[in-house]
Design an enzyme around this catalytic site. Sequence first.
Site, PDB file in Angstrom:
ATOM      1  N   SER A 148      17.163 -16.584   3.274  1.00 45.71           N
ATOM      2  CA  SER A 148      16.334 -15.947   4.185  1.00 45.71           C
ATOM      3  C   SER A 148      16.837 -14.869   4.543  1.00 45.71           C
ATOM      4  O   SER A 148      17.839 -14.559   4.917  1.00 45.71           O
ATOM      5  CB  SER A 148      15.465 -16.513   5.106  1.00 45.71           C
ATOM      6  OG  SER A 148      16.049 -17.024   5.976  1.00 45.71           O
ATOM      7  N   ALA A 164      17.435 -12.891   7.584  1.00 44.37           N
ATOM      8  CA  ALA A 164      18.101 -14.069   8.934  1.00 44.37           C
ATOM      9  C   ALA A 164      19.312 -14.246   8.838  1.00 44.37           C
ATOM     10  O   ALA A 164      20.399 -14.139   8.980  1.00 44.37           O
ATOM     11  CB  ALA A 164      17.244 -13.812  10.551  1.00 44.37           C
ATOM     12  N   CYS A 165      18.885 -15.422   7.707  1.00 41.40           N
ATOM     13  CA  CYS A 165      19.762 -16.501   7.476  1.00 41.40           C
ATOM     14  C   CYS A 165      21.020 -16.159   7.239  1.00 41.40           C
ATOM     15  O   CYS A 165      22.431 -15.721   6.934  1.00 41.40           O
ATOM     16  CB  CYS A 165      19.543 -17.416   6.765  1.00 41.40           C
ATOM     17  SG  CYS A 165      18.228 -18.748   7.970  1.00 41.40           S
ATOM     18  N   SER A 166      21.045 -15.334   5.350  1.00 49.21           N
ATOM     19  CA  SER A 166      22.308 -14.820   4.906  1.00 49.21           C
ATOM     20  C   SER A 166      22.194 -13.494   5.438  1.00 49.21           C
ATOM     21  O   SER A 166      23.858 -12.798   4.664  1.00 49.21           O
ATOM     22  CB  SER A 166      20.918 -13.982   3.245  1.00 49.21           C
ATOM     23  OG  SER A 166      20.972 -15.395   2.238  1.00 49.21           O
ATOM     24  N   VAL A 208      24.688 -17.094   9.767  1.00 50.70           N
ATOM     25  CA  VAL A 208      25.575 -17.669   8.871  1.00 50.70           C
ATOM     26  C   VAL A 208      26.931 -16.528   8.421  1.00 50.70           C
ATOM     27  O   VAL A 208      27.820 -16.766   9.133  1.00 50.70           O
ATOM     28  CB  VAL A 208      25.191 -18.842   7.652  1.00 50.70           C
ATOM     29  CG1 VAL A 208      26.083 -18.831   7.048  1.00 50.70           C
ATOM     30  CG2 VAL A 208      24.302 -18.715   7.881  1.00 50.70           C
TER      31      VAL A 208
END
Length: 183
Positions: A69, A71-73, A77
């Site tokens: 997703s 924001a996650c990628s 992270v």
Amino acid sequence: MLTTRLPAARALFAGSLRSHFHSTSRASVKVGDKIPDVELMENSPGNKISLAKELKGKGVIIGVPAAYSPACSESHVPNYINSPKLKEAGSVFVVSVNDAFVMKAWGKTLDPSGNSGIRFLADPSLDFTNALDLSFDGSAIFGGPRSKRYALVVEDGKVKEAYVEPDNTGLNVSAADKVLGGK
């Protein structure tokens, strides 16, 4: 006979509704809680691990709503991977409600050399996420229940600090600079 059963049925139904609808949010993981001994998957469904057994010293568990997703990628992270304070954090794990193959591929995408030491774990049935009481209904965006975005600082198998996003998916309190310290 129906009239004698009706009050009992109403009481049962009302109790059932109370357990499904909350006027206040449920309590989620908190400082001092033990990390649940629940099997997660690393790289393949057959490689099961328990963070309760893995985190005997210090470490961080980063919970994300979905692999790949935005924001996650793009920031959540990667900011942990690139943090100069990462090595001081101990063992670091990213947990998502995805399958083991997706988590393996996502880990290789974000950290191709594996130099960060971060391990990417799958919680496809939400067992770990639910044990921490950190799930939410993500059907509108992700097609089903997902994990709230969070970071847990763990020491000796217990939560030392909990950073849970109040809106479930935002990226503020669980950001690397807030959890690990500034750059």
